[in-house]
Design a protein around this motif. Structure first.
Motif, PDB file in Angstrom:
ATOM      1  N   THR A 148      42.947 -10.944  54.524  1.00 39.47           N
ATOM      2  CA  THR A 148      42.752 -10.234  53.489  1.00 39.47           C
ATOM      3  C   THR A 148      41.233 -10.494  52.842  1.00 39.47           C
ATOM      4  O   THR A 148      40.594 -11.400  53.200  1.00 39.47           O
ATOM      5  N   THR A 149      40.672  -9.700  52.060  1.00 46.64           N
ATOM      6  CA  THR A 149      39.454  -9.680  51.380  1.00 46.64           C
ATOM      7  C   THR A 149      39.467 -10.358  50.036  1.00 46.64           C
ATOM      8  O   THR A 149      40.154  -9.952  49.136  1.00 46.64           O
ATOM      9  N   PHE A 150      39.041 -11.710  49.957  1.00 52.83           N
ATOM     10  CA  PHE A 150      39.296 -12.551  48.829  1.00 52.83           C
ATOM     11  C   PHE A 150      38.334 -12.242  47.671  1.00 52.83           C
ATOM     12  O   PHE A 150      38.608 -12.195  46.513  1.00 52.83           O
ATOM     13  N   ALA A 151      36.900 -12.102  48.160  1.00 55.52           N
ATOM     14  CA  ALA A 151      35.996 -11.912  46.878  1.00 55.52           C
ATOM     15  C   ALA A 151      34.862 -10.858  47.592  1.00 55.52           C
ATOM     16  O   ALA A 151      34.253 -10.892  48.759  1.00 55.52           O
ATOM     17  N   GLY A 152      34.369  -9.994  46.757  1.00 54.99           N
ATOM     18  CA  GLY A 152      33.180  -8.993  47.335  1.00 54.99           C
ATOM     19  C   GLY A 152      33.660  -7.734  47.882  1.00 54.99           C
ATOM     20  O   GLY A 152      34.945  -7.757  48.077  1.00 54.99           O
ATOM     21  N   THR A 153      32.848  -6.749  48.125  1.00 50.70           N
ATOM     22  CA  THR A 153      33.206  -5.503  48.755  1.00 50.70           C
ATOM     23  C   THR A 153      32.269  -5.446  49.832  1.00 50.70           C
ATOM     24  O   THR A 153      30.834  -5.612  49.795  1.00 50.70           O
ATOM     25  N   PRO A 154      33.032  -5.009  51.076  1.00 49.80           N
ATOM     26  CA  PRO A 154      32.075  -4.642  52.178  1.00 49.80           C
ATOM     27  C   PRO A 154      31.010  -3.777  51.935  1.00 49.80           C
ATOM     28  O   PRO A 154      31.087  -2.597  51.166  1.00 49.80           O
ATOM     29  N   ARG A 155      29.731  -3.948  52.439  1.00 49.07           N
ATOM     30  CA  ARG A 155      28.761  -3.027  52.390  1.00 49.07           C
ATOM     31  C   ARG A 155      28.219  -3.028  51.201  1.00 49.07           C
ATOM     32  O   ARG A 155      27.311  -2.171  50.863  1.00 49.07           O
ATOM     33  N   GLN A 156      28.561  -3.723  50.214  1.00 49.13           N
ATOM     34  CA  GLN A 156      27.926  -3.509  48.763  1.00 49.13           C
ATOM     35  C   GLN A 156      27.283  -5.094  48.627  1.00 49.13           C
ATOM     36  O   GLN A 156      27.969  -6.067  48.298  1.00 49.13           O
ATOM     37  N   PHE A 157      26.065  -5.044  48.330  1.00 48.88           N
ATOM     38  CA  PHE A 157      25.511  -6.377  48.160  1.00 48.88           C
ATOM     39  C   PHE A 157      25.078  -6.591  46.525  1.00 48.88           C
ATOM     40  O   PHE A 157      24.688  -5.507  45.773  1.00 48.88           O
ATOM     41  N   GLY A 158      24.826  -7.798  46.123  1.00 47.23           N
ATOM     42  CA  GLY A 158      24.458  -8.016  44.988  1.00 47.23           C
ATOM     43  C   GLY A 158      24.431  -9.451  44.433  1.00 47.23           C
ATOM     44  O   GLY A 158      24.980 -10.248  45.277  1.00 47.23           O
ATOM     45  N   GLY A 159      24.275  -9.979  42.969  1.00 46.61           N
ATOM     46  CA  GLY A 159      24.653 -11.165  42.622  1.00 46.61           C
ATOM     47  C   GLY A 159      25.398 -11.136  41.428  1.00 46.61           C
ATOM     48  O   GLY A 159      25.683 -12.337  40.743  1.00 46.61           O
ATOM     49  N   ALA A 160      26.393 -10.166  41.173  1.00 47.09           N
ATOM     50  CA  ALA A 160      27.151 -10.292  40.053  1.00 47.09           C
ATOM     51  C   ALA A 160      28.444 -11.090  40.121  1.00 47.09           C
ATOM     52  O   ALA A 160      28.941 -11.350  41.366  1.00 47.09           O
ATOM     53  N   ASP A 161      28.572 -11.890  39.062  1.00 44.17           N
ATOM     54  CA  ASP A 161      29.861 -12.796  39.098  1.00 44.17           C
ATOM     55  C   ASP A 161      31.055 -11.763  38.883  1.00 44.17           C
ATOM     56  O   ASP A 161      30.857 -10.610  38.232  1.00 44.17           O
ATOM     57  N   GLY A 162      32.297 -12.133  38.936  1.00 45.38           N
ATOM     58  CA  GLY A 162      33.352 -11.348  38.728  1.00 45.38           C
ATOM     59  C   GLY A 162      34.627 -11.736  39.412  1.00 45.38           C
ATOM     60  O   GLY A 162      34.514 -12.968  40.145  1.00 45.38           O
ATOM     61  N   THR A 163      35.504 -10.989  39.444  1.00 47.94           N
ATOM     62  CA  THR A 163      36.826 -11.443  39.940  1.00 47.94           C
ATOM     63  C   THR A 163      37.174 -10.549  41.241  1.00 47.94           C
ATOM     64  O   THR A 163      36.841  -9.164  41.204  1.00 47.94           O
ATOM     65  N   GLY A 164      37.554 -11.001  42.534  1.00 53.37           N
ATOM     66  CA  GLY A 164      37.906 -10.417  43.477  1.00 53.37           C
ATOM     67  C   GLY A 164      36.669  -9.431  43.954  1.00 53.37           C
ATOM     68  O   GLY A 164      35.553  -9.889  44.198  1.00 53.37           O
ATOM     69  N   ALA A 165      37.134  -8.024  44.188  1.00 54.12           N
ATOM     70  CA  ALA A 165      36.301  -7.110  44.602  1.00 54.12           C
ATOM     71  C   ALA A 165      34.981  -6.954  43.537  1.00 54.12           C
ATOM     72  O   ALA A 165      34.151  -6.050  43.916  1.00 54.12           O
ATOM     73  N   ALA A 166      35.099  -7.145  42.599  1.00 58.00           N
ATOM     74  CA  ALA A 166      34.082  -6.965  41.567  1.00 58.00           C
ATOM     75  C   ALA A 166      32.931  -8.095  41.625  1.00 58.00           C
ATOM     76  O   ALA A 166      31.555  -7.488  41.047  1.00 58.00           O
ATOM     77  N   ALA A 167      33.150  -9.088  42.304  1.00 52.84           N
ATOM     78  CA  ALA A 167      31.864  -9.955  42.430  1.00 52.84           C
ATOM     79  C   ALA A 167      31.340  -9.225  43.498  1.00 52.84           C
ATOM     80  O   ALA A 167      31.668  -8.465  44.411  1.00 52.84           O
ATOM     81  N   ARG A 168      29.906  -9.866  43.676  1.00 52.52           N
ATOM     82  CA  ARG A 168      28.868  -9.513  44.711  1.00 52.52           C
ATOM     83  C   ARG A 168      28.374 -10.580  45.245  1.00 52.52           C
ATOM     84  O   ARG A 168      27.893 -11.414  44.712  1.00 52.52           O
ATOM     85  N   PHE A 169      27.946 -10.593  46.857  1.00 56.12           N
ATOM     86  CA  PHE A 169      27.173 -11.416  47.571  1.00 56.12           C
ATOM     87  C   PHE A 169      26.228 -10.596  48.543  1.00 56.12           C
ATOM     88  O   PHE A 169      26.087  -9.462  48.395  1.00 56.12           O
ATOM     89  N   ARG A 170      25.408 -11.569  48.819  1.00 61.64           N
ATOM     90  CA  ARG A 170      24.119 -11.248  49.571  1.00 61.64           C
ATOM     91  C   ARG A 170      24.016 -11.923  50.720  1.00 61.64           C
ATOM     92  O   ARG A 170      23.443 -12.968  50.801  1.00 61.64           O
ATOM     93  N   VAL A 171      24.721 -11.580  51.940  1.00 58.79           N
ATOM     94  CA  VAL A 171      24.857 -12.240  53.081  1.00 58.79           C
ATOM     95  C   VAL A 171      25.323 -13.886  52.958  1.00 58.79           C
ATOM     96  O   VAL A 171      24.379 -14.747  53.248  1.00 58.79           O
ATOM     97  N   PRO A 172      26.293 -14.170  52.195  1.00 59.91           N
ATOM     98  CA  PRO A 172      26.843 -15.473  52.222  1.00 59.91           C
ATOM     99  C   PRO A 172      26.831 -16.182  53.770  1.00 59.91           C
ATOM    100  O   PRO A 172      27.251 -15.594  54.570  1.00 59.91           O
ATOM    101  N   ALA A 173      26.765 -17.414  53.595  1.00 62.28           N
ATOM    102  CA  ALA A 173      26.490 -18.162  54.833  1.00 62.28           C
ATOM    103  C   ALA A 173      27.827 -19.217  54.971  1.00 62.28           C
ATOM    104  O   ALA A 173      28.880 -18.890  54.949  1.00 62.28           O
ATOM    105  N   GLY A 174      27.351 -20.540  54.676  1.00 62.01           N
ATOM    106  CA  GLY A 174      28.134 -21.765  54.806  1.00 62.01           C
ATOM    107  C   GLY A 174      29.112 -21.830  53.638  1.00 62.01           C
ATOM    108  O   GLY A 174      28.997 -21.246  52.646  1.00 62.01           O
ATOM    109  N   LEU A 175      30.236 -22.329  54.015  1.00 59.83           N
ATOM    110  CA  LEU A 175      31.567 -22.250  53.087  1.00 59.83           C
ATOM    111  C   LEU A 175      31.826 -23.934  53.116  1.00 59.83           C
ATOM    112  O   LEU A 175      31.702 -24.565  54.210  1.00 59.83           O
TER     113      LEU A 175
END
Length: 417
Positions: A148-175
């Motif tokens: 499942t997709t835990f957080a973020g939305t495919p093909r949508q980048f950004g730096g916004a905090d939020g819950t699940g699909a409302a959050a945005r990342f920009r090419v996250p790497a290490g976990l």
């Protein structure tokens, strides 16, 4: 240097998984002189990319960029250029756990019916849940293989905090994931460190993303490395994260050639490193060259994949840096002890409670194992020194060759094309 870092940011980290094990336990070797380490292949065929499942040398990988081990000793591999997550049992049996080999997309599903755009980082929690950084999202895989997709939305980048699909990342790497199930993310393109609660609530632990209020223009990739608390701190394309049993987060701050430490309150300090180089030493007397991956053991020692030095470094809790394996600026694929071993752009690490260290050796294509007592055996894999990338690459051409073999460049819109 900035152009080189930009090229790295556009590249897929291709490679091998390597397993290192000391003769004594980790707790017994926390000293300034690194202990002897030996290397052998664990799984896959060195220099031969592919997607075949199988046992030992019958298996193939293509861009295994990171790895994580569960409580029963199974390894999970982000096999980036195959767009899959692989699983390796303690017996060396390699299977495709999730994703469709050769298909880059973002589709939730079970096992090979799921699809990934470009899996990069991987971590496993105490319940056996696997987390994967994939393009601009964080994916979640149950022990049964349901993705499942835990957080973020495919093909949508950004730096916004939020819950699940409302959050945005920009090419996250290490976990990394802590004992409470909180996931920490090196948000590579945003120059920040994020954290995600088990409920999927994403917040920024440290640093400031480019599209955040109060962000200073020009700081993206500009080499800022300010220590401070929360948004007052700055990173430069952080590649890896690890968390210790006290809740401290350690960051391989790749573009700054530093290792940073973040307390649970978000206070950022520099543990080690101060500029490009390969010198051992304490704190800022030590130098790194694009450190990309980091892991922490139960005694608080950190292990660093010092990518462009082609070495594995060790940092004590006091900040003393030594070179554990490999020789700075000498790349290759040779097995051996300490400085006699060779790597080719290692990018990520993991360490288990027994002191076994996993290294994603990015231009080598195999897994290696070190048995207790410093006895070297070929647990699985076809050891072929001189094959493929490992023998023919030259340090000056590593970044170029990464770029040439890119499986998904970061476009001007922040997405992986």
């Amino acid at each position: 240097m900035r152009s080189i870092l930009s090229a790295i940011a556009r590249a897929v980290h291709l490679g091998c998984i390597t397993l290192l094990m000391p003769a004594a336990s980790i707790s017994a070797v926390a000293q300034s002189v690194a202990p002897a380490y030996f290397f052998s292949h664990f799984a896959g065929s060195l220099g031969g990319p592919g997607s075949t499942d199988g046992i030992g040398s019958a298996a193939r990988f293509y861009a295994p960029s990171s790895s994580a081990m569960d409580s029963t000793g199974n390894l999970y591999i982000a096999d980036s250029a195959n767009y899959t997550i692989r699983k390796i049992t303690p017996g060396g049996v390699v299977t495709t756990f999730a994703g469709t080999p050769g298909v880059s997309a973002s589709v939730d599903g079970t096992g090979t019916s799921a699809q990934f755009i470009l899996p990069k980082g991987v971590a496993v929690d105490r319940a056996g849940i696997v987390y994967v950084s994939d393009e601009n999202t964080i994916r979640k895989i149950t022990p049964g293989g349901a993705v499942t997709t835990f957080a973020g939305t495919p093909r949508q980048f950004g730096g916004a905090d939020g819950t699940g699909a409302a959050a945005r990342f920009r090419v996250p790497a290490g976990l990394a994931v802590d004992s409470a199930g909180t996931v920490f993310v090196a948000d590579y393109g945003n120059n920040v460190i994020r954290r995600i609660t088990p409920a999927g609530v994403v917040t920024t632990l440290a640093g400031t993303a480019p599209d955040s209020p109060g962000y200073s223009p020009g700081s993206y990739g500009s080499g800022l490395s300010t220590d401070g608390t929360g948004p007052a701190s700055r990173f430069n394309i952080p590649g890896g994260v690890a968390v210790d049993n006290q809740g401290n987060v350690f960051v391989a701050d790749s573009g700054n050639n530093k290792i940073r430490k973040i307390t649970s309150a978000g206070v950022v300090s520099t543990l080690a490193g101060n500029g490009n180089g390969s010198a051992d030493g304490t704190g800022i007397a030590a130098h790194f060259d694009f450190p990309s991956g980091i892991a922490v053991d139960s005694a608080g020692n950190s292990y660093v994949a010092d990518s462009a030095n082609f070495t594995i470094r060790k940092i004590t809790p006091a900040g003393l840096v030594t070179t554990l394996a490999g020789t700075a600026r000498i790349l290759g694929s040779a097995n051996g002890t300490g400085a006699n071993a060779q790597f080719n752009f290692p990018t990520a690490l993991a360490v288990d409670s027994a002191g076994e260290i996993l290294v994603a050796d990015s231009l080598n294509h195999a897994l290696r194992k070190i048995a207790p007592g410093n006895i070297v055996t070929t647990f699985a894999g076809d050891r072929r020194p001189g094959a493929g990338d490992c023998a023919t690459a030259r340090r000056g051409s590593v970044i170029r060759r990464h770029s040439e073999r890119t499986e998904g460049a970061i476009g001007g819109d922040g997405n992986i094309a």
